[in-house]
Design a protein around this motif. Structure first.
Motif, PDB file in Angstrom:
ATOM      1  N   GLU A 151       0.881  -1.206   0.000  1.00 15.79           N
ATOM      2  CA  GLU A 151       0.000   0.000   0.000  1.00 15.79           C
ATOM      3  C   GLU A 151       0.896   1.227   0.000  1.00 15.79           C
ATOM      4  N   ASP A 152       0.696   2.076  -0.952  1.00 15.88           N
ATOM      5  CA  ASP A 152       1.612   3.232  -1.043  1.00 15.88           C
ATOM      6  C   ASP A 152       1.213   4.364  -0.115  1.00 15.88           C
ATOM      7  N   ASP A 153      -0.048   4.457   0.225  1.00 14.39           N
ATOM      8  CA  ASP A 153      -0.457   5.532   1.135  1.00 14.39           C
ATOM      9  C   ASP A 153       0.055   5.195   2.517  1.00 14.39           C
ATOM     10  N   SER A 203      -0.306   6.471   5.443  1.00 14.98           N
ATOM     11  CA  SER A 203      -1.239   6.516   6.561  1.00 14.98           C
ATOM     12  C   SER A 203      -2.095   5.261   6.594  1.00 14.98           C
ATOM     13  N   PHE A 204      -2.564   4.929   5.443  1.00 16.21           N
ATOM     14  CA  PHE A 204      -3.422   3.755   5.343  1.00 16.21           C
ATOM     15  C   PHE A 204      -2.633   2.472   5.644  1.00 16.21           C
ATOM     16  N   LYS A 245      -0.091   2.196   7.509  1.00 15.21           N
ATOM     17  CA  LYS A 245       0.157   2.082   8.936  1.00 15.21           C
ATOM     18  C   LYS A 245      -1.065   1.580   9.675  1.00 15.21           C
ATOM     19  N   SER A 246      -2.206   2.142   9.218  1.00 10.81           N
ATOM     20  CA  SER A 246      -3.432   1.745   9.921  1.00 10.81           C
ATOM     21  C   SER A 246      -3.728   0.250   9.694  1.00 10.81           C
ATOM     22  N   MET A 247      -3.459  -0.191   8.471  1.00  6.13           N
ATOM     23  CA  MET A 247      -3.685  -1.614   8.161  1.00  6.13           C
ATOM     24  C   MET A 247      -2.752  -2.507   8.986  1.00  6.13           C
ATOM     25  N   ARG A 256      -1.362  -1.910  11.724  1.00  6.60           N
ATOM     26  CA  ARG A 256      -1.800  -1.893  13.114  1.00  6.60           C
ATOM     27  C   ARG A 256      -2.980  -2.833  13.317  1.00  6.60           C
ATOM     28  N   LYS A 285     -12.189   0.792  -0.380  1.00  6.72           N
ATOM     29  CA  LYS A 285     -11.999   1.531   0.866  1.00  6.72           C
ATOM     30  C   LYS A 285     -13.091   2.557   0.975  1.00  6.72           C
ATOM     31  N   PRO A 286     -13.434   2.931   2.147  1.00  4.88           N
ATOM     32  CA  PRO A 286     -13.082   2.249   3.415  1.00  4.88           C
ATOM     33  C   PRO A 286     -13.929   1.010   3.621  1.00  4.88           C
ATOM     34  N   ASN A 332     -11.369   8.245   0.395  1.00  4.57           N
ATOM     35  CA  ASN A 332     -11.498   6.833   0.796  1.00  4.57           C
ATOM     36  C   ASN A 332     -10.276   6.353   1.558  1.00  4.57           C
ATOM     37  N   GLN A 333      -9.147   6.810   1.104  1.00  2.00           N
ATOM     38  CA  GLN A 333      -7.918   6.444   1.801  1.00  2.00           C
ATOM     39  C   GLN A 333      -7.977   6.920   3.241  1.00  2.00           C
ATOM     40  N   GLY A 349     -10.695   5.271   5.166  1.00  2.00           N
ATOM     41  CA  GLY A 349     -10.324   3.884   5.411  1.00  2.00           C
ATOM     42  C   GLY A 349      -9.335   3.753   6.552  1.00  2.00           C
ATOM     43  N   ALA A 350      -8.345   4.672   6.511  1.00  2.00           N
ATOM     44  CA  ALA A 350      -7.324   4.629   7.551  1.00  2.00           C
ATOM     45  C   ALA A 350      -7.936   4.886   8.915  1.00  2.00           C
ATOM     46  N   LEU A 410     -10.978   4.416   9.804  1.00  2.00           N
ATOM     47  CA  LEU A 410     -11.778   3.233  10.185  1.00  2.00           C
ATOM     48  C   LEU A 410     -10.886   2.127  10.740  1.00  2.00           C
ATOM     49  N   ASN A 411      -9.825   1.843  10.020  1.00  2.00           N
ATOM     50  CA  ASN A 411      -8.888   0.802  10.473  1.00  2.00           C
ATOM     51  C   ASN A 411      -8.368   1.101  11.865  1.00  2.00           C
ATOM     52  N   ASN A 412      -7.935   2.357  12.023  1.00  2.00           N
ATOM     53  CA  ASN A 412      -7.348   2.708  13.318  1.00  2.00           C
ATOM     54  C   ASN A 412      -8.357   2.568  14.443  1.00  2.00           C
ATOM     55  N   THR A 469      -8.928  -0.974  15.207  1.00  2.00           N
ATOM     56  CA  THR A 469      -7.767  -1.483  15.942  1.00  2.00           C
ATOM     57  C   THR A 469      -7.880  -1.120  17.409  1.00  2.00           C
ATOM     58  N   ASP A 500      -5.568  11.797   9.780  1.00  3.59           N
ATOM     59  CA  ASP A 500      -6.324  11.365   8.610  1.00  3.59           C
ATOM     60  C   ASP A 500      -7.600  12.165   8.424  1.00  3.59           C
TER      61      ASP A 500
END
Lengths: 207, 886
Positions: free
Chosen positions: A12-14, A16-17, A19-21, A23, A106-107, B674-675, B678-679, B681-683, B686, B711
């Protein structure tokens, strides 16, 4: 910490994303290897199993679908879960056809991604298992002599010994001898099993 | 020979005067000398109401020498005084030869009888006896008529007889003293005087004795009254030296004979061996030398004058007897003077000389002199004539030269010169006449000049000619003459009358008239333009004061002309525009610019504002100094409003276009959202997972939450970008880092590039370059170009997008967007930027038009070129300062 359930590769190049993934997946009990680009992923020394690949479709260098092709080419068989910021139907269809586990825009809901990972791991385990089996069989088959391999190929066609002898230009007796050796080496108990084994070993019938 | 009919000069040439004088003198001299001198008394026509009649009573007879001298003189003066000879009655009484009482009585009677019917106005008695006769025998003869008597001796005796008459007496007296003195002066050695009288002259002898008394002791006197004539002659013939004779009078002698005294005098003079003086002028010329004489001629003249005076009333006799003074005349016989050797010079001034013809030579002297004089006069005349001729020739030459000179002027003059007469004809014209009027001289002089004059000017011209008849000059009289070609020319005349002639000069002022007319027209046109222009025009002094304004300007600013002329331009200009205005004016005055255009606001009288477009230029004096400014003021309030409206519309349109081009971008932006979402949401998930786990993800929570916030903000940014694109905003120029602007756009499109598999190459050479631009609009341009490039490359195998920025010059940037697409049809290259031109199936066709509008507002241009390999390159230039005018 309990034993990791498996490994998840993320490309994943983003940041922030990514990192969140990372995690999230870690918190879900998996091992994670997060790469920012396809190339850095390909640079991995080895792929561990059970594993799966979380792949963003739009990557800077090569897009996810192409990577999928490449992995297939390279023989790296990891179940892929595609992610995308914007999904377009043609993309997902193609991805699925090429053996992606899932295609998530996403999301995505957490449970969606986690279940996809589980499914991917299962498949991966399955594949691994299959691969293992295949390797074993191949090993067994490799014990066959070339003549034997040849006969095997005729046997799995279902032909009679007599016919096989005629096609090969050897005596029936020879055929019977080869057959019994094959059965012995492959530990197959029946022609049907042989067929199965050959199939697994990617040995195609003679005719 | 005279070539000219009239001399140009009307001066007086006195060439002939001298000759005329000589001729006259010659004639006069010759005539005077050769002809006997006589005065032609012209008979006068008496205009007296009634002719005056005079009766003259002469004592002696007609032939008396005294009368022969006195009477002609008397008569001549009388006729000259207007008395006709017919009204003079001369009576010779002859009392000396007839002295009986009876004779006298009968004489008186006959006179009474003769003049019974006609009473004279005056009686003149000549000599004493006539007067005595009148007073005695003639007592009753014209008792009331005044009497004048001359040649009377012893007037005092007349006084004794008081007869009631009024008598005026001119006595005669003999100037014995004077004569003796003259004799002594001439002959100073005289010792002896012989005084000759006859027996009847006792009285005279007595007078002599009295008169000569002073000399009684010095001289010897010899008196002859008691001698006979012979004795007298004898004695004078043998006088001793140093003797002088004074002959007085001998009427009769001792013997009783009567004589004519003149004859005796002659004889005495002839016989005497000494000079003989006399006392009466009757004797002069007959031998005596002369003396202080009683001149009968003079007496006659004098008497006549007195008579005329009495007749004319100048002398009125009031007393019985009035006595007039006497006079004497020095007269001498020139020949006798010569005989006795007397120098003329000792003679008293005024002396009359008679007998000045002593010699033959002198007798003809007159003729000779006359002849010589005539000859001389003729010579003089000839000289005079020659001289006159010479002068004439010189004068002619000079005249000729002058005439030639003047002829030159006459003919070279561009003005028409002429001589005309008051009858209305040209008499002479110069060459200019033909040039100006086109007719020949002959044609012009054949008809009255009135024929050539414009009918409207005829009456005035006739008046002008009449004025000149009164010998008044006419100056700057204008009229029209018809030329041969039928046109009329205006002529400006100055003319001077001389007698019947008019000398005139005229200038062809047709051109001047035309230019005057043209000027008038042009003035009128200018005025019309000025007054009626639909833009304001104001003439302004260099200080800004209004010099002249037109009605439109007054309308624009809402002031009346009178009010405006009090103001300066600054007074009614909006304060914000004062500086710009002043700056431009100064540049104009300094000569840096010739004209300027300025948009400014005026404050109207009612307080409202009006936008005006002012064009100003400077008018200079001849010397080059600034004089005043011409300003044109255009009310552009409407235009400004329209412009702002237009800007507004354009912004809306840009907005619309932005919105419409959003399509491609929206997915990219959505992707970013979306990015981020999405981030987040993921966080969050988590975090939920970690919360349910017992052991330590505490440190992780912090990170998680921080990431969530980041984000979320990122998402907000994206939203902002979207909103910026879709927002409708006014153009706002700010300083931006160009590279950043470009990179932002590229970033926005990153996912698009990924999706479309477009390889993007950024070549930005404008690091650290800040430009003045409207960020949204500039990025809109880039987005448009990128969109177009993307579409152009839609079917391409290899999609390459290159964005490049370079510094063309210190204040100009070029940005170009190149694609590897299908390229542009050459025919469409220019049309692309026109509105509603599109090659897309459902394109609006305004995208590039908007881009052009935006770029132009940034002071740049936008254009497209096809690439040598594949695709096209859209480029636009930008001014670093955004293209704002100075």
């Amino acid at each position: 910490m309990s034993a990791p359930k498996g490994i998840v590769y993320i490309v994943e190049d983003d940041p922030s994303f990514r990192k969140s993934m990372e995690r999230l997946i870690l918190a879900s009990g998996y091992e994670v290897v997060a790469c920012e680009s396809a190339n850095s992923f390909l640079g991995q020394a080895s792929i561990r199993h059970p594993g799966c690949l979380l792949l963003d479709v739009q990557l800077p260098d090569i897009d996810g679908l192409r990577l999928q092709q490449k992995l297939i080419e390279k023989g790296i068989r990891l179940p892929i879960i595609f992610m995308t910021g914007h999904g377009t139907i043609p993309m997902s269809v193609q991805a699925m056809k090429d053996g992606a586990v899932d295609f998530l825009p996403k999301p995505f809901k957490t449970k969606d991604i986690l279940s996809a990972i589980v499914k991917a791991h299962e498949r991966d385990a399955h594949i691994v298992q299959e691969d293992f089996e295949k390797k074993e069989i191949k090993a067994l088959i490799d014990t066959l002599t070339p003549r034997e391999k040849e006969v095997l190929r005729w046997v799995i066609t279902g032909r009679l010994n007599k016919q096989i002898a005629y096609d090969l230009g050897i005596t029936e007796k020879t055929v019977i001898v080869h057959r019994s050796r094959i059965m012995q080496k492959t530990r197959a108990s029946s022609v049907a099993e042989l067929v199965r084994l050959a199939e697994k070993a990617d040995i195609s019938p003679a005719a | 020979m005279e070539r000219k009919k009239h001399g140009i000069l009307n001066g007086r040439v006195k060439v002939v005067t001298f000759g005329q004088v000589c001729l006259f003198l010659t004639l006069l001299v010759t005539w005077h000398v050769s002809a006997p001198a006589h005065a032609q008394a012209e008979p006068q026509v008496s205009s007296a109401p009634a002719p005056k009649r005079v009766v003259l009573l002469y004592t002696y007879g007609d032939g008396l020498p005294a009368y022969q001298k006195a009477t002609p003189a008397f008569l001549s003066v009388m006729t000259a005084g207007g008395i006709n000879l017919n009204d003079l009655f001369l009576e010779y009484l002859d009392l000396q030869r007839n002295h009986s009482a009876e004779y006298r009585q009968r004489l008186a009677d006959s006179l009474r009888y003769k003049y019974a019917k006609s009473t004279p106005d005056l009686i003149v008695a000549v000599h004493t006896e006539a007067l005595n006769f009148l007073l005695d025998e003639g007592k009753g003869l014209f008792p009331d008529v005044p009497v004048f008597s001359y040649l009377v001796v012893r007037p005092e005796l007349i006084e004794a007889k008081n007869t009631g008459r009024r008598i005026l007496i001119r006595p005669q007296s003999l100037d014995m003293k004077g004569t003796l003195e003259m004799a002594l002066k001439m002959f100073p050695q005289t010792r002896r005087i012989v005084f000759v009288t006859g027996t009847a002259e006792q009285r005279l002898e007595h007078q002599a004795k009295r008169d000569f008394e002073p000399w009684r002791n010095k001289l010897e006197f010899d008196l002859t009254s008691d001698r006979s004539v012979e004795e007298i002659l004898q004695s004078v013939a043998s006088l001793p030296p140093q003797s002088t004779v004074i002959y007085c009078n001998v009427f009769s002698d001792k013997t009783g004979r009567t004589f004519i005294p003149r004859d005796i005098g002659k004889m005495v003079a002839k016989a005497a061996n000494a000079p003989v003086f006399c006392l009466w002028d009757t004797l002069i010329g007959n031998g005596p030398i002369g003396g202080s004489l009683l001149s009968f001629e003079a007496e006659g003249t004098y008497a006549a004058k007195v008579v005329l005076d009495i007749l004319n009333g100048k002398i009125v006799l009031t007393k019985p007897v009035t006595t007039l003074p006497t006079s004497k005349t020095y007269m001498f016989d020139w020949q006798q003077l010569k005989r006795w050797g007397v120098n003329e010079n000792i003679l008293p001034k005024g002396s009359v000389l008679v007998n000045q013809v002593p010699t033959l030579w002198e007798q003809y002297k007159g003729l000779v002199i006359g002849g010589i004089a005539a000859f001389l006069a003729q010579t003089l005349l000839v000289i005079g004539l020659l001289f006159q001729r010479y002068r004439k020739i010189r004068a002619e030459a000079s005249l000729h030269q002058k005439t030639e000179e003047l002829d030159q002027f006459f003919n070279v003059s561009l003005d028409l010169l002429c001589i005309a007469n008051t009858d209305g004809y040209f008499l002479r014209l110069n060459a200019a006449a033909e040039t100006i009027l086109g007719y020949t001289h002959d044609e012009l002089m054949a008809r009255p000049f009135f024929d050539f004059i414009h009918p409207d000017d005829l009456l005035r011209t006739q008046e002008a000619v009449s004025i000149q008849l009164l010998q008044h000059k006419v100056i700057h009289f204008e009229n029209r003459y018809r030329c041969k070609d039928g046109t009329y020319h205006w002529l400006d005349w100055t003319s001077v009358p001389v007698g019947n002639l008019i000398y005139a000069a005229a200038r062809d002022i047709t051109d001047r008239k035309q230019s005057e007319e043209a000027l008038r027209e042009s003035e009128a046109r200018f005025r019309a333009t000025f007054e009626q222009a639909t833009v304001g025009v104001a003439h302004v002094s260099t200080e800004g004061r209004f010099l002249r304004i037109n009605p439109k300007f007054c309308d624009i600013v809402g002031y009346s002309p009178a009010e405006l002329l009090e103001f300066t331009d600054r007074d009614i200009t909006h304060s914000d525009d004062l500086d710009a205005d002043a700056k431009q004016i100064n540049r104009l005055l300094r000569g840096e610019i010739r004209t300027y255009v300025l948009e400014k606001r005026y404050v109207r009288k009612d307080g409202g504002l009006v936008w005006a477009r002012l064009t100003a230029s400077l008018v200079r004096k001849e010397s080059g100094e600034p004089d005043w400014l011409v300003t044109i003021i255009e009310d552009i309030t409407a235009r400004k409003e329209a412009a702002s409206e237009r800007i507004q519309l354009r912004n809306e349109l840009a907005h619309v276009q932005r919105m419409s081009s959003m399509g491609l971008l929206s997915s990219a932006l959505a992707h970013e959202l979306n990015q981020s979402l999405g981030a987040i949401l993921n966080n969050a998930s988590t975090a939920q997972i970690l919360i349910s786990k017992p052991k330590g993800g505490d440190t992780e929570f912090g990170d998680i939450l921080a990431d969530i916030i980041t984000d979320a903000m990122h998402a907000g940014e994206v939203i902002r970008k979207i909103r910026a694109i879709v927002k409708k905003e006014q153009t706002k120029f700010e300083q931006w880092n160009l590279n950043l602007l470009i990179e932002e756009v590229v970033e926005l499109y990153r996912n698009v590039f990924n999706l479309e598999k477009i390889s993007i190459l950024l070549d930005l050479q404008t690091d650290f370059v800040h430009i003045r631009a409207d960020r949204v609009q500039l990025q809109q341009v880039l987005m448009n170009l990128i969109n177009n490039a993307n579409e152009a490359m839609g079917e391409s195998f290899s999609k390459k997008l290159k964005i490049r920025s370079t510094m063309q010059s210190p204040d100009m940037i070029i940005v170009s967007v190149s694609d590897s697409g299908t390229g542009i049809d050459e025919a469409n290259k220019d049309k692309l930027f026109e509105p509603f031109f599109t090659t897309k199936k459902d394109g609006l066709g305004i995208g590039l038009r908007i881009c052009r509008s935006i770029i132009e507002e940034h002071g740049g241009r936008i254009w497209v070129e096809n690439n040598p390999d594949a695709g096209a390159t859209f480029s636009f230039s930008l001014k670093v300062n955004g293209g704002e005018s100075e």
